[in-house]
Design an enzyme around this catalytic site. Structure first.
Site, mmCIF file in Angstrom:
data_model
loop_
_atom_site.group_PDB
_atom_site.id
_atom_site.type_symbol
_atom_site.label_atom_id
_atom_site.label_comp_id
_atom_site.label_asym_id
_atom_site.label_seq_id
_atom_site.Cartn_x
_atom_site.Cartn_y
_atom_site.Cartn_z
ATOM 1 N N VAL A 207 0.846 -1.196 0.000
ATOM 2 C CA VAL A 207 0.000 0.000 0.000
ATOM 3 C C VAL A 207 0.883 1.248 0.000
ATOM 4 C CG1 VAL A 207 -1.692 1.329 1.311
ATOM 5 C CG2 VAL A 207 -1.901 -1.156 1.150
ATOM 6 N N GLY A 210 4.412 3.245 -4.336
ATOM 7 C CA GLY A 210 5.080 4.042 -5.357
ATOM 8 C C GLY A 210 5.185 3.320 -6.688
ATOM 9 N N ASP A 231 -1.337 2.373 -5.391
ATOM 10 C CA ASP A 231 -0.959 3.773 -5.218
ATOM 11 C C ASP A 231 -1.865 4.638 -6.094
ATOM 12 O OD1 ASP A 231 0.501 6.156 -4.496
ATOM 13 O OD2 ASP A 231 2.222 4.865 -4.090
ATOM 14 N N MET A 252 -6.059 4.437 -0.708
ATOM 15 C CA MET A 252 -6.138 3.473 0.397
ATOM 16 C C MET A 252 -7.242 3.804 1.388
ATOM 17 S SD MET A 252 -2.683 4.551 2.448
ATOM 18 C CE MET A 252 -2.381 6.270 2.912
ATOM 19 N N LYS A 265 5.560 0.660 3.815
ATOM 20 C CA LYS A 265 6.870 1.202 4.195
ATOM 21 C C LYS A 265 6.794 2.715 4.268
ATOM 22 C CE LYS A 265 10.276 1.417 1.138
ATOM 23 N NZ LYS A 265 10.722 2.852 1.098
ATOM 24 N N HIS A 269 3.561 6.942 9.081
ATOM 25 C CA HIS A 269 4.156 8.125 9.723
ATOM 26 C C HIS A 269 3.763 9.419 9.016
ATOM 27 C CE1 HIS A 269 8.200 8.840 7.374
ATOM 28 N NE2 HIS A 269 7.201 8.589 6.552
#
Length: 366
Positions: A207, A210, A231, A252, A265, A269
């Protein structure tokens, strides 16, 4: 000399001043590193094959001869910062049979990570993160603290970072190249030292993957596992898959294709806690239809407040966290904060493996 309140000696005053000045000018380290990459200094030294003198380096880089002393000063700070080593070599004196010693420069482990030919090169990441689109945002951080914008980036540009990236092809390319170069490093560890994480999985969705650099590495290492990259259309539109790799365009927050595992990845954040819980719930839905007992979410993220790490590692994590503060709505999280997100999203357990240096692999179980 009259000392400021709270400072007991001249020495303490001078040390405090040096500390402040060091931080005032610390951006020069980043800009000097950027200059070295743009000039191709690491590649020139590598191509030379041996430690290279200043004059040899200037010739290799086609530096204006009137600015050779500037190159000396640039190399001096880069040596001090640990990007190059300075050694003595013997060079022949022109017109004579004698040799004399001269300073020369060689690569260090840090500058080897800046070589264009290095599979684990971080040069694209360095160029992207030092781009003016990012750095100019910092001039608006204090303004952001007093307004209603979601991030300092919005204060500067009048739109969110994702909106800007969609509209700016140059930044979109820079960002995707940065993420792709990082994928090489992550893959080199995930597919060797952490292979057991993928045991029993027959399908996986990356997810926010890129252009698929990470997924390609995982798909190649595990040919029996179907890998899908999800993406936005401006990222994966027109990309073609291969044997066990496919691309799906979408958001998403709207849907995530079903699979045994969801891989992310450096995605969560980017988002605040409420948004992260929404994403995690979508991930839980995506793996809920799987009958595979190994189903899970696999995250590559920073975990803050690790008492065993070095001062430099902690500082770098704090840099990442402040970048999230300035650019988008996300943050770096402690294990306690990660755990709360997982449980709020309905997951029952998680496991953190600290194997990626500053980052960790986090497995989250339904």
């Amino acid at each position: 000399m009259a000392l400021p309140n709270g400072i007991s000696s001249k020495q303490e005053l001078l040390e405090a001043q040096a500390h402040v000045w060091n931080h005032i000018y610390s951006y020069i380290n980043s800009m000097s590193l950027k200059c070295a990459i743009q000039l191709g200094i690491p590649d020139a030294i590598h191509k030379h094959g041996n430690p290279i003198t200043l004059s040899q380096l200037a010739d290799a880089l086609n530096i204006n001869k009137a600015k050779s002393h500037g190159l000396f000063r640039l190399m001096r700070i880069l040596v001090h910062s640990g990007f190059f080593d300075k050694v003595k070599v013997k060079v022949k004196v022109e017109g004579e049979d004698e040799e004399e010693e001269e300073d020369a420069y060689s690569l260090t482990p840090a500058s080897r990570l800046l070589l264009r030919s290095e599979p684990l090169s971080v040069a694209p990441f360095a160029l992207a993160m030092s781009d003016p689109v990012y750095t100019e945002t910092w001039h608006h951080l204090s303004e952001w603290f007093r307004n209603d914008a979601v991030a300092a980036f919005d204060t500067k540009y009048g739109m969110t970072f994702p909106e800007y990236a969609v509209a700016d092809d140059r930044l979109n390319v820079l960002f995707n190249e940065a993420m792709a170069c990082d994928a090489g490093f992550v893959n080199s560890i995930l597919t060797t030292e952490c292979r057991e994480i993928f045991d029993g999985l027959e399908s996986m969705v990356d997810v926010g993957g890129g252009t698929g650099a990470t997924a390609k590495g995982i798909a190649a290492a595990f040919p029996g596992m179907e890998c899908t990259v999800l993406d936005l259309p401006n990222v994966v539109g027109g990309l073609k898959g291969s044997e066990n790799l496919s691309f799906v365009s979408g958001d998403m927050f709207d849907f995530i294709p079903h699979a045994d595992a969801i891989f992310m990845k450096f995605i969560l954040h980017d988002w605040n806690d409420e948004e992260c819980v929404k994403i995690l719930k979508k991930c839980k839905e995506a793996i809920s239809r799987s009958n595979n007992s190994c189903r899970k979410i696999i995250l590559v993220e920073i975990v803050m407040e690790d008492e065993k790490e070095t001062h430099e590692a902690t500082e770098t994590k704090l840099f990442f966290d402040m970048q999230m503060l300035a650019i988008i709505t996300g943050k770096e999280r402690s294990e306690k904060e990660w755990g709360k997100l997982f449980f709020d999203a309905g997951f029952t357990n998680y496991k953190i493996t600290r194997v990626l240096g500053l980052r960790s692999v986090i497995e989250v179980f339904p």
